[in-house]
Write a protein that holds these residues in place. Structure first.
Motif, PDB file in Angstrom:
ATOM      1  N   GLU A  75      30.772  45.483  30.533  1.00  0.00           N
ATOM      2  CA  GLU A  75      31.127  44.271  31.205  1.00  0.00           C
ATOM      3  C   GLU A  75      31.363  44.162  32.707  1.00  0.00           C
ATOM      4  O   GLU A  75      32.330  44.967  33.162  1.00  0.00           O
ATOM      5  CB  GLU A  75      32.186  43.285  30.370  1.00  0.00           C
ATOM      6  CG  GLU A  75      31.895  42.983  28.864  1.00  0.00           C
ATOM      7  CD  GLU A  75      32.883  41.750  28.458  1.00  0.00           C
ATOM      8  OE1 GLU A  75      32.822  40.723  28.396  1.00  0.00           O
ATOM      9  OE2 GLU A  75      34.046  42.327  27.782  1.00  0.00           O
ATOM     10  N   LEU A  76      30.806  43.339  33.396  1.00  0.00           N
ATOM     11  CA  LEU A  76      31.085  43.048  34.775  1.00  0.00           C
ATOM     12  C   LEU A  76      31.768  41.514  34.775  1.00  0.00           C
ATOM     13  O   LEU A  76      30.956  40.672  34.565  1.00  0.00           O
ATOM     14  CB  LEU A  76      30.104  43.128  35.478  1.00  0.00           C
ATOM     15  CG  LEU A  76      30.368  42.597  37.156  1.00  0.00           C
ATOM     16  CD1 LEU A  76      31.606  43.370  37.882  1.00  0.00           C
ATOM     17  CD2 LEU A  76      28.991  42.860  38.061  1.00  0.00           C
ATOM     18  N   VAL A  77      33.086  41.414  34.845  1.00  0.00           N
ATOM     19  CA  VAL A  77      33.983  40.362  34.648  1.00  0.00           C
ATOM     20  C   VAL A  77      34.362  39.788  35.992  1.00  0.00           C
ATOM     21  O   VAL A  77      35.008  40.423  36.554  1.00  0.00           O
ATOM     22  CB  VAL A  77      34.991  40.456  33.612  1.00  0.00           C
ATOM     23  CG1 VAL A  77      35.799  38.998  33.333  1.00  0.00           C
ATOM     24  CG2 VAL A  77      34.480  40.952  32.211  1.00  0.00           C
ATOM     25  N   GLY A  78      33.828  38.737  36.419  1.00  0.00           N
ATOM     26  CA  GLY A  78      34.267  37.794  37.505  1.00  0.00           C
ATOM     27  C   GLY A  78      35.229  36.892  37.281  1.00  0.00           C
ATOM     28  O   GLY A  78      35.400  36.218  36.295  1.00  0.00           O
ATOM     29  N   LEU A  79      36.809  37.257  37.860  1.00  0.00           N
ATOM     30  CA  LEU A  79      37.928  36.492  37.951  1.00  0.00           C
ATOM     31  C   LEU A  79      37.768  35.457  38.925  1.00  0.00           C
ATOM     32  O   LEU A  79      37.934  35.950  40.247  1.00  0.00           O
ATOM     33  CB  LEU A  79      38.860  37.348  37.869  1.00  0.00           C
ATOM     34  CG  LEU A  79      40.293  36.903  37.582  1.00  0.00           C
ATOM     35  CD1 LEU A  79      40.399  36.217  36.165  1.00  0.00           C
ATOM     36  CD2 LEU A  79      41.427  37.912  37.848  1.00  0.00           C
ATOM     37  N   ILE A  80      37.703  34.259  38.643  1.00  0.00           N
ATOM     38  CA  ILE A  80      37.613  33.148  39.927  1.00  0.00           C
ATOM     39  C   ILE A  80      38.652  32.215  39.536  1.00  0.00           C
ATOM     40  O   ILE A  80      39.224  31.960  38.528  1.00  0.00           O
ATOM     41  CB  ILE A  80      35.933  32.760  39.515  1.00  0.00           C
ATOM     42  CG1 ILE A  80      35.761  32.036  38.122  1.00  0.00           C
ATOM     43  CG2 ILE A  80      35.040  33.610  39.864  1.00  0.00           C
ATOM     44  CD1 ILE A  80      34.421  31.159  38.198  1.00  0.00           C
ATOM     45  N   GLY A  81      38.589  31.396  40.366  1.00  0.00           N
ATOM     46  CA  GLY A  81      39.673  30.241  40.532  1.00  0.00           C
ATOM     47  C   GLY A  81      40.063  30.072  41.968  1.00  0.00           C
ATOM     48  O   GLY A  81      40.015  30.875  42.893  1.00  0.00           O
ATOM     49  N   PRO A  82      40.728  28.953  42.350  1.00  0.00           N
ATOM     50  CA  PRO A  82      41.132  28.717  43.462  1.00  0.00           C
ATOM     51  C   PRO A  82      42.291  29.429  44.151  1.00  0.00           C
ATOM     52  O   PRO A  82      43.084  30.098  43.277  1.00  0.00           O
ATOM     53  CB  PRO A  82      41.658  27.242  43.576  1.00  0.00           C
ATOM     54  CG  PRO A  82      41.709  26.853  42.178  1.00  0.00           C
ATOM     55  CD  PRO A  82      41.043  27.699  41.302  1.00  0.00           C
ATOM     56  N   ASN A  83      42.923  29.533  45.376  1.00  0.00           N
ATOM     57  CA  ASN A  83      43.789  30.128  45.868  1.00  0.00           C
ATOM     58  C   ASN A  83      45.030  29.685  44.899  1.00  0.00           C
ATOM     59  O   ASN A  83      45.339  28.469  44.725  1.00  0.00           O
ATOM     60  CB  ASN A  83      44.079  29.884  47.212  1.00  0.00           C
ATOM     61  CG  ASN A  83      43.061  30.217  48.126  1.00  0.00           C
ATOM     62  OD1 ASN A  83      42.438  31.320  47.765  1.00  0.00           O
ATOM     63  ND2 ASN A  83      42.694  29.646  49.159  1.00  0.00           N
ATOM     64  N   GLY A  84      45.835  30.590  44.493  1.00  0.00           N
ATOM     65  CA  GLY A  84      47.162  30.479  43.712  1.00  0.00           C
ATOM     66  C   GLY A  84      46.911  30.021  42.425  1.00  0.00           C
ATOM     67  O   GLY A  84      47.851  29.698  41.721  1.00  0.00           O
ATOM     68  N   ALA A  85      45.650  30.207  41.675  1.00  0.00           N
ATOM     69  CA  ALA A  85      45.428  30.197  40.321  1.00  0.00           C
ATOM     70  C   ALA A  85      46.057  31.219  39.343  1.00  0.00           C
ATOM     71  O   ALA A  85      46.097  31.185  38.247  1.00  0.00           O
ATOM     72  CB  ALA A  85      43.890  30.142  39.980  1.00  0.00           C
ATOM     73  N   GLY A  86      46.264  32.370  40.011  1.00  0.00           N
ATOM     74  CA  GLY A  86      47.006  33.465  39.286  1.00  0.00           C
ATOM     75  C   GLY A  86      46.274  34.825  39.177  1.00  0.00           C
ATOM     76  O   GLY A  86      46.442  35.699  38.285  1.00  0.00           O
ATOM     77  N   LYS A  87      45.098  34.846  39.812  1.00  0.00           N
ATOM     78  CA  LYS A  87      44.298  35.937  39.574  1.00  0.00           C
ATOM     79  C   LYS A  87      44.813  37.152  39.997  1.00  0.00           C
ATOM     80  O   LYS A  87      44.909  38.277  39.320  1.00  0.00           O
ATOM     81  CB  LYS A  87      42.853  35.704  40.390  1.00  0.00           C
ATOM     82  CG  LYS A  87      42.053  34.452  40.250  1.00  0.00           C
ATOM     83  CD  LYS A  87      40.898  34.222  40.842  1.00  0.00           C
ATOM     84  CE  LYS A  87      41.042  34.191  42.479  1.00  0.00           C
ATOM     85  NZ  LYS A  87      41.856  33.089  42.903  1.00  0.00           N
ATOM     86  N   THR A  88      45.469  37.428  41.183  1.00  0.00           N
ATOM     87  CA  THR A  88      46.053  38.730  41.442  1.00  0.00           C
ATOM     88  C   THR A  88      47.135  38.997  40.571  1.00  0.00           C
ATOM     89  O   THR A  88      47.429  39.913  40.180  1.00  0.00           O
ATOM     90  CB  THR A  88      46.569  38.485  43.070  1.00  0.00           C
ATOM     91  OG1 THR A  88      45.579  38.344  43.837  1.00  0.00           O
ATOM     92  CG2 THR A  88      47.247  39.742  43.245  1.00  0.00           C
ATOM     93  N   SER A  89      47.949  37.945  40.201  1.00  0.00           N
ATOM     94  CA  SER A  89      49.047  38.317  39.348  1.00  0.00           C
ATOM     95  C   SER A  89      48.718  38.604  38.103  1.00  0.00           C
ATOM     96  O   SER A  89      49.501  39.465  37.436  1.00  0.00           O
ATOM     97  CB  SER A  89      50.063  37.026  39.243  1.00  0.00           C
ATOM     98  OG  SER A  89      50.551  36.603  40.598  1.00  0.00           O
ATOM     99  N   LEU A  90      47.639  38.207  37.477  1.00  0.00           N
ATOM    100  CA  LEU A  90      47.095  38.532  36.017  1.00  0.00           C
ATOM    101  C   LEU A  90      46.770  39.998  36.341  1.00  0.00           C
ATOM    102  O   LEU A  90      47.112  40.955  35.563  1.00  0.00           O
ATOM    103  CB  LEU A  90      45.920  37.589  35.689  1.00  0.00           C
ATOM    104  CG  LEU A  90      45.263  38.032  34.389  1.00  0.00           C
ATOM    105  CD1 LEU A  90      44.901  36.869  33.967  1.00  0.00           C
ATOM    106  CD2 LEU A  90      44.076  39.198  34.433  1.00  0.00           C
TER     107      LEU A  90
END
Length: 252
Positions: free
Chosen positions: A30-45
């Motif tokens: 899998e190549l999984v793209g983690l997307i969402g606006p700034n502050g959505a929690g991507k980096t923290s996840l």
């Protein structure tokens, strides 16, 4: 083969959950793209999954001893600071550290992994140059090469293509796709939804700390999700070379 499992992973800033009960699995291929606006929690996840932030819930990565974790998952953070004028080849060789015993010198296999990573990131001829003397985009490619040289089953990369020119953005996503096709897995956070739609086998859309949608790109980048999460409209079509996605305007 499952390479990452999160079960109700929650990361808090004070009392506020910036990642709220995220549950997912990522498997080989899998190549999984983690997307969402700034502050959505991507980096923290991603940082929570690696045990770099205090968290509640379970992550299969934090269950591993640190030495095994370093051989299982490579981490490419947003920060690209290179503090010392170290040679590019030496910096990329640091990616082999989890595979070397204390005091052990790099083997032919280690050097071959570094050579492959440099070639993948279009860095042939850069080996002896000081990394601090490179442009920002070139430094970013060196750090991606270091993660590739680690040669782990799983890569977590936080906005790796930000600041790269279009050719190197496409080449980097294509390299991640080849790794996935070879049986590895990559989770990469992205703001370029066009590249995410075109190259990723799966998208995870985060909104206000929660997983809002998870699935094939066409199933995630719907008109409703784009309006609700990003506040935009977009054009998406299936072309002969794959999905073509173009944001159009901000909705008011």
């Amino acid at each position: 083969m499952t390479l990452l499992t999160l079960d109700h992973l929650t990361v808090r800033r004070g009392d506020c959950p910036v990642v709220d009960a995220a549950t997912l699995t990522i498997g080989a291929g899998e190549l999984v793209g983690l997307i969402g606006p700034n502050g959505a929690g991507k980096t923290s996840l991603m940082r929570g999954a690696l045990g770099l932030l205090p968290h509640e819930g379970q992550s299969s990565l934090t269950a591993l001893p640190s030495d095994r974790r370093a051989r299982h998952a490579a981490w490419l953070p947003q920060s690209r600071e290179i503090a010392w004028p170290i040679a590019v080849e030496t910096l990329v060789m640091l990616g082999r550290t989890p595979h070397l015993a204390a005091g052990q010198r790099p083997s032919d296999a280690d050097r071959a992994a570094v050579t492959r990573a440099l070639a993948t990131m279009d860095l042939n001829g850069f080996e002896g140059r000081a990394a601090t003397a490179l442009s920002g985009g070139e430094q970013a490619r060196v750090l991606i090469a270091r993660a590739l040289a680690q040669d782990t089953p799983l890569i977590l990369a936080d906005e790796p293509i930000a600041g790269l020119d279009p050719g190197h953005q496409i080449a980097t996503m294509a390299a991640f796709a080849r790794l996935a096709a070879a049986g590895k897995a990559v989770m990469v956070s992205l703001h370029d939804l066009g590249l995410a739609a075109r190259h990723c086998t799966r998208l995870i859309l985060m909104h206000k700390g929660r997983i809002h949608a998870d699935g094939l790109p066409a199933a995630v980048l719907t008109r409703e999700n784009l309006a609700q999460v990003f506040g935009i409209s977009a054009h998406m079509a299936q072309g002969p070379d794959g999905i073509i996605f173009q944001p159009l305007e901000v909705l008011t």
